[in-house]
Design a protein around this motif. Structure first.
Motif, PDB file in Angstrom:
ATOM      1  N   LEU A  71      33.192  19.084  -5.663  1.00  0.00           N
ATOM      2  CA  LEU A  71      32.132  19.184  -4.659  1.00  0.00           C
ATOM      3  C   LEU A  71      30.820  18.600  -5.167  1.00  0.00           C
ATOM      4  CD1 LEU A  71      32.873  22.764  -3.275  1.00  0.00           C
ATOM      5  CD2 LEU A  71      33.193  20.590  -2.079  1.00  0.00           C
ATOM      6  N   VAL A  72      30.506  18.828  -6.442  1.00  0.00           N
ATOM      7  CA  VAL A  72      29.287  18.233  -7.009  1.00  0.00           C
ATOM      8  C   VAL A  72      29.388  16.718  -7.005  1.00  0.00           C
ATOM      9  CG1 VAL A  72      27.960  17.964  -9.137  1.00  0.00           C
ATOM     10  CG2 VAL A  72      28.661  20.240  -8.379  1.00  0.00           C
ATOM     11  N   ALA A 130      28.549  12.666   0.128  1.00  0.00           N
ATOM     12  CA  ALA A 130      29.537  13.191   1.069  1.00  0.00           C
ATOM     13  C   ALA A 130      28.957  14.381   1.836  1.00  0.00           C
ATOM     14  CB  ALA A 130      30.804  13.621   0.323  1.00  0.00           C
ATOM     15  N   GLY A 131      29.413  14.557   3.065  1.00  0.00           N
ATOM     16  CA  GLY A 131      28.931  15.659   3.896  1.00  0.00           C
ATOM     17  C   GLY A 131      29.807  16.894   3.773  1.00  0.00           C
ATOM     18  N   GLY A 132      29.319  17.994   4.317  1.00  0.00           N
ATOM     19  CA  GLY A 132      30.090  19.230   4.324  1.00  0.00           C
ATOM     20  C   GLY A 132      30.221  19.900   2.972  1.00  0.00           C
ATOM     21  N   VAL A 133      29.311  19.564   2.049  1.00  0.00           N
ATOM     22  CA  VAL A 133      29.403  20.141   0.705  1.00  0.00           C
ATOM     23  C   VAL A 133      29.137  21.645   0.734  1.00  0.00           C
ATOM     24  CG1 VAL A 133      28.416  20.124  -1.615  1.00  0.00           C
ATOM     25  CG2 VAL A 133      28.775  17.967  -0.386  1.00  0.00           C
ATOM     26  N   LEU A 134      28.154  22.064   1.529  1.00  0.00           N
ATOM     27  CA  LEU A 134      27.837  23.493   1.602  1.00  0.00           C
ATOM     28  C   LEU A 134      29.016  24.288   2.145  1.00  0.00           C
ATOM     29  CD1 LEU A 134      25.813  25.766   1.272  1.00  0.00           C
ATOM     30  CD2 LEU A 134      24.933  25.239   3.566  1.00  0.00           C
ATOM     31  N   ASP A 135      29.646  23.783   3.190  1.00  0.00           N
ATOM     32  CA  ASP A 135      30.827  24.457   3.738  1.00  0.00           C
ATOM     33  C   ASP A 135      31.951  24.501   2.701  1.00  0.00           C
ATOM     34  OD1 ASP A 135      29.521  24.827   6.122  1.00  0.00           O
ATOM     35  OD2 ASP A 135      30.357  23.020   7.063  1.00  0.00           O
ATOM     36  N   GLY A 136      32.055  23.427   1.938  1.00  0.00           N
ATOM     37  CA  GLY A 136      33.075  23.387   0.891  1.00  0.00           C
ATOM     38  C   GLY A 136      32.840  24.435  -0.174  1.00  0.00           C
ATOM     39  N   PHE A 137      31.576  24.616  -0.552  1.00  0.00           N
ATOM     40  CA  PHE A 137      31.247  25.635  -1.549  1.00  0.00           C
ATOM     41  C   PHE A 137      31.544  27.036  -1.015  1.00  0.00           C
ATOM     42  CE2 PHE A 137      28.668  22.570  -4.050  1.00  0.00           C
ATOM     43  CZ  PHE A 137      29.119  22.936  -5.315  1.00  0.00           C
ATOM     44  N   LEU A 138      31.237  27.274   0.247  1.00  0.00           N
ATOM     45  CA  LEU A 138      31.522  28.588   0.832  1.00  0.00           C
ATOM     46  C   LEU A 138      33.023  28.863   0.867  1.00  0.00           C
ATOM     47  CD1 LEU A 138      28.953  28.636   3.782  1.00  0.00           C
ATOM     48  CD2 LEU A 138      28.823  29.892   1.625  1.00  0.00           C
ATOM     49  N   ALA A 139      33.795  27.839   1.263  1.00  0.00           N
ATOM     50  CA  ALA A 139      35.252  27.997   1.294  1.00  0.00           C
ATOM     51  C   ALA A 139      35.803  28.232  -0.116  1.00  0.00           C
ATOM     52  CB  ALA A 139      35.901  26.754   1.919  1.00  0.00           C
TER      53      ALA A 139
END
Length: 272
Positions: A35-36, A43-52
């Motif tokens: 993710l980093v 890339a987009g959606g990194v915050l959602d990826g971290f939450l998941a």
């Protein structure tokens, strides 16, 4: 001695829970790096990826803790002949249960609260860590007591090694935290002396952190192997005890030496 088979099953369940927690750590590290890297490339959606990622890692880790607790509860059937081990496993289960309750309270307080007193909520993670470490240390003592009870001096020594390494890890961790606090305090004080203290403390803390990481992996491997070995040893002990019980029954039926029984049988045949 079916109870020893259940104790062996308990060790295997604890091992399974431990492996789930290790998997959670691996997924967390790899997922965070991915993710980093994605964030650095735009890339987009990194915050959602971290939450998941947090949800997956948390679920695996909590499931592993539940399995560890279940495994230790299975070990509560330890025979009365191992009284010292019985006391240790009771203490382990109680301490881990308290640690899990604190974990759930902290999670609920963060998601649905806050409803806990501010001072308690601020220190709940530290208190939880103390209970968790205490439960792990006492469980290793339990393993050593069981190994001694089933006359496996090799496994008793391995448990002692794991215990020693665990205590060293705790001591190194405490020293590292103290040095990190000194470094922060030195940086906040300012001046050349403060900067030098901060730099020195930071370097030593980093070296200790690396040592803790390496020693932690070694201890983890030895601990995992010990759990599997204890499962096998308990099963063998249960089989051996059952076999000996069977021999005792045969001896009660006819305790004459085998040669004497055979000669008596021949004499009976001749009489007929």
């Amino acid at each position: 001695m079916d109870v020893m088979k259940q104790v062996g099953s308990g060790f295997k369940t604890v091992y399974t829970g431990l492996m789930l927690k290790v998997l959670a750590v691996v997924i967390g590290i790899v997922g965070a790096l991915v993710l980093v890297g994605g964030a650095m490339n735009g890339a987009g959606g990194v915050l959602d990826g971290f939450l998941a990622l947090l949800v997956v890692v948390g679920a695996l880790s909590f499931t592993g803790s539940i399995l560890e607790l279940i495994g230790r509860i299975k070990c509560l059937v330890i025979p009365p002949s191992l009284a010292s081990a019985k006391q240790l496993i009771i203490a382990t289960v109680c301490l881990q249960a308290i640690a899990m309750i604190l974990t759930v309270l902290g999670l609920l307080n963060a998601l649905a609260g806050p409803f806990l007193p501010l001072g308690f909520a601020a220190n709940i993670e530290r208190v939880n860590t103390v209970f968790w470490i205490a439960s792990e240390i006492i469980f290793i003592l339990f393993i050593r007591a069981v190994a001694k009870g089933i006359r496996r001096s090799d496994l008793e020594q391995q448990a002692g090694t794991v215990l020693t390494l665990s205590i060293i890890l705790i001591a190194l961790y405490v020293v590292m935290i103290a040095l990190a606090l000194v470094a922060v305090a030195g940086a906040g004080a300012g001046g050349m002396g403060g900067v030098q203290a901060a730099a020195g403390g930071g370097v030593i803390a980093s070296v200790l952190g690396l040592a803790i990481f390496v020693l932690g992996i070694i201890t983890l491997i030895l601990y995992a192997r010990l759990l599997l070995a204890m499962q096998v040893a308990c099963n063998k002990f249960a089989y051996s005890a059952a076999y000996n019980d069977g021999d005792d029954l045969d001896d009660d039926y006819d305790d004459r030496p085998r040669k004497r029984r055979r000669d008596d049988d021949y004499d009976d045949d001749d009489d007929r």
